[in-house]
Design a protein around this motif. Structure first.
Motif, mmCIF file in Angstrom:
data_model
loop_
_atom_site.group_PDB
_atom_site.id
_atom_site.type_symbol
_atom_site.label_atom_id
_atom_site.label_comp_id
_atom_site.label_asym_id
_atom_site.label_seq_id
_atom_site.Cartn_x
_atom_site.Cartn_y
_atom_site.Cartn_z
ATOM 1 N N GLY A 1 25.368 -19.979 -10.229
ATOM 2 C CA GLY A 1 26.661 -19.361 -10.433
ATOM 3 C C GLY A 1 27.655 -20.324 -11.060
ATOM 4 N N ALA A 2 28.775 -19.811 -11.471
ATOM 5 C CA ALA A 2 29.751 -20.614 -12.199
ATOM 6 C C ALA A 2 30.514 -21.540 -11.282
ATOM 7 C CB ALA A 2 30.703 -19.684 -12.935
ATOM 8 N N GLY A 3 30.771 -21.119 -10.054
ATOM 9 C CA GLY A 3 31.595 -21.920 -9.169
ATOM 10 C C GLY A 3 30.992 -21.976 -7.784
ATOM 11 N N VAL A 4 31.746 -22.583 -6.869
ATOM 12 C CA VAL A 4 31.334 -22.635 -5.473
ATOM 13 C C VAL A 4 31.567 -21.256 -4.855
ATOM 14 C CG1 VAL A 4 31.739 -23.723 -3.237
ATOM 15 C CG2 VAL A 4 31.947 -25.079 -5.343
ATOM 16 N N SER A 5 30.567 -20.762 -4.151
ATOM 17 C CA SER A 5 30.753 -19.484 -3.476
ATOM 18 C C SER A 5 30.608 -19.667 -1.972
ATOM 19 C CB SER A 5 29.764 -18.432 -3.992
ATOM 20 O OG SER A 5 28.434 -18.855 -3.770
ATOM 21 N N GLN A 6 31.350 -18.840 -1.233
ATOM 22 C CA GLN A 6 31.320 -18.912 0.216
ATOM 23 C C GLN A 6 31.212 -17.506 0.787
ATOM 24 O OE1 GLN A 6 34.873 -22.112 0.392
ATOM 25 N NE2 GLN A 6 33.912 -21.753 2.376
ATOM 26 N N SER A 7 30.530 -17.433 1.916
ATOM 27 C CA SER A 7 30.448 -16.139 2.594
ATOM 28 C C SER A 7 30.413 -16.340 4.103
ATOM 29 C CB SER A 7 29.191 -15.381 2.132
ATOM 30 O OG SER A 7 28.019 -16.113 2.444
ATOM 31 N N PRO A 8 30.941 -15.375 4.872
ATOM 32 C CA PRO A 8 31.718 -14.242 4.382
ATOM 33 C C PRO A 8 33.095 -14.686 3.923
ATOM 34 C CG PRO A 8 31.807 -14.325 6.763
ATOM 35 C CD PRO A 8 30.890 -15.442 6.338
ATOM 36 N N SER A 9 33.833 -13.814 3.278
ATOM 37 C CA SER A 9 35.183 -14.181 2.865
ATOM 38 C C SER A 9 36.132 -14.096 4.057
ATOM 39 C CB SER A 9 35.666 -13.285 1.723
ATOM 40 O OG SER A 9 35.510 -11.925 2.076
ATOM 41 N N ASN A 10 35.849 -13.198 4.962
ATOM 42 C CA ASN A 10 36.626 -13.053 6.191
ATOM 43 C C ASN A 10 35.678 -12.841 7.362
ATOM 44 O OD1 ASN A 10 39.676 -12.710 5.400
ATOM 45 N ND2 ASN A 10 38.509 -11.507 3.923
ATOM 46 N N LYS A 11 36.069 -13.415 8.516
ATOM 47 C CA LYS A 11 35.265 -13.251 9.716
ATOM 48 C C LYS A 11 36.187 -13.162 10.921
ATOM 49 C CE LYS A 11 31.494 -13.441 12.320
ATOM 50 N NZ LYS A 11 30.452 -12.399 12.278
ATOM 51 N N VAL A 12 36.022 -12.077 11.672
ATOM 52 C CA VAL A 12 36.767 -11.927 12.914
ATOM 53 C C VAL A 12 35.744 -11.974 14.036
ATOM 54 C CG1 VAL A 12 38.322 -10.479 14.262
ATOM 55 C CG2 VAL A 12 38.505 -10.499 11.772
ATOM 56 N N THR A 13 36.007 -12.794 15.031
ATOM 57 C CA THR A 13 35.064 -12.935 16.126
ATOM 58 C C THR A 13 35.810 -13.040 17.446
ATOM 59 O OG1 THR A 13 33.103 -14.151 16.882
ATOM 60 C CG2 THR A 13 34.958 -15.463 16.110
ATOM 61 N N GLU A 14 35.083 -12.870 18.505
ATOM 62 C CA GLU A 14 35.687 -12.996 19.835
ATOM 63 C C GLU A 14 35.487 -14.410 20.358
ATOM 64 O OE1 GLU A 14 35.011 -8.388 21.376
ATOM 65 O OE2 GLU A 14 33.800 -10.030 22.186
ATOM 66 N N LYS A 15 36.432 -14.849 21.101
ATOM 67 C CA LYS A 15 36.357 -16.167 21.736
ATOM 68 C C LYS A 15 35.037 -16.301 22.477
ATOM 69 C CE LYS A 15 38.698 -18.873 25.306
ATOM 70 N NZ LYS A 15 39.842 -18.900 26.257
ATOM 71 N N GLY A 16 34.375 -17.438 22.283
ATOM 72 C CA GLY A 16 33.108 -17.707 22.956
ATOM 73 C C GLY A 16 31.871 -17.398 22.135
ATOM 74 N N LYS A 17 32.050 -16.640 21.039
ATOM 75 C CA LYS A 17 30.901 -16.313 20.206
ATOM 76 C C LYS A 17 30.636 -17.436 19.210
ATOM 77 C CE LYS A 17 30.063 -12.025 21.604
ATOM 78 N NZ LYS A 17 30.512 -10.842 20.886
ATOM 79 N N ASP A 18 29.416 -17.472 18.687
ATOM 80 C CA ASP A 18 29.061 -18.436 17.651
ATOM 81 C C ASP A 18 29.251 -17.791 16.275
ATOM 82 O OD1 ASP A 18 26.098 -19.815 19.358
ATOM 83 O OD2 ASP A 18 28.242 -19.878 19.847
ATOM 84 N N VAL A 19 29.624 -18.605 15.288
ATOM 85 C CA VAL A 19 29.749 -18.105 13.914
ATOM 86 C C VAL A 19 29.060 -19.065 12.953
ATOM 87 C CG1 VAL A 19 31.905 -16.839 14.296
ATOM 88 C CG2 VAL A 19 31.989 -19.219 13.538
#
Lengths: 115, 116
Positions: A1-19
């Motif tokens: 790809g042309a640039g750096v890509s990241q995923s997800p763009s947004n993440k909502v999680t509950e306290k205590g969970k792993d991401v």
């Protein structure tokens, strides 16, 4: 790809969970960096990978944070047992060889919200 | 002590005028690099300009120039002929020599709003 890509763009999680946050650097770049941008702390360095060398983990805020880079390309930042203070934008950057004068090119970031 | 200091949290500039964003730094390493990044509301960090500590001339990139005063440890960004699209946060960053690793240390940023 042309640039750096990241995923997800947004993440909502509950306290205590792993991401898990993913970063795809620019093709051919051997150096990869993770930074965190939060309201209270500004932009902070987290971890740096360069080729096959041991990563510089000096910026990781606690042992709940870890990162790996597989095959010298894609990197995953893992936050275990998330806390509300982990809410921030996580930015990934890459550079060609990790030399002092090289420009680091940033991805769009992952916005993490821990409820 | 702060390694990178940006003393202007926010500023207004009239369209087509020039604006100077201040940045001072602190390092004892003789080899270092100074960077400016722009962060529009979309959030992406966009590289603008680079100055190496051994560079004899001030860096320039289009409408961006860096006023590098080594003895005063300052690396101010000058944006000439401001455009509405220049409205953004601007970050000054430093990368010290190899012994300090390859991380960038950022200042707190300056928010610029260009008025039509």
């Amino acid at each position: 790809g042309a640039g750096v890509s990241q995923s997800p763009s947004n993440k909502v999680t509950e306290k205590g969970k792993d991401v898990e946050l993913r970063c795809d650097p620019i093709s051919g770049h051997t150096a990869l960096y993770w930074y965190r941008q939060s309201l209270g702390q500004g932009l902070e360095f987290l971890i740096y990978f360069q080729g096959n060398s041991a990563p510089d983990k000096s910026g990781l805020p606690s042992d709940r944070f870890s990162a790996e880079r597989t095959g010298g390309s894609v990197s995953t930042l893992t936050i275990q047992r998330t806390q509300q203070e982990d809410s921030a934008v996580y930015l990934c950057a890459s550079s060609l060889q990790g030399r002092t004068g090289e420009t680091q090119y940033f991805g769009p970031g992952t916005r993490l919200l821990v409820l | 002590a702060q390694k990178i200091t940006q003393t202007q949290p926010g500023m207004f500039v009239q369209e087509k005028e020039a604006v100077t964003l201040d940045c001072t730094y602190d390092t004892s390493d003789p080899s270092y690099g100074l960077f400016w990044y722009k962060q529009p509301s979309s959030g992406e960090m966009i590289f603008l300009i680079y100055q190496g500590s051994y560079d004899q001339q001030n860096a320039t990139e289009g409408r961006y120039s860096l006023n590098f005063q080594k003895a005063r440890k300052s690396a101010n960004l000058v944006i000439s002929a401001s455009q509405l699209g220049d409205s953004a946060m601007y970050f000054c960053a430093m990368r010290e020599g190899r012994a300090a690793g390859n991380k960038l240390t950022f200042g707190g940023g300056t928010r610029v709003l260009v008025k039509p």
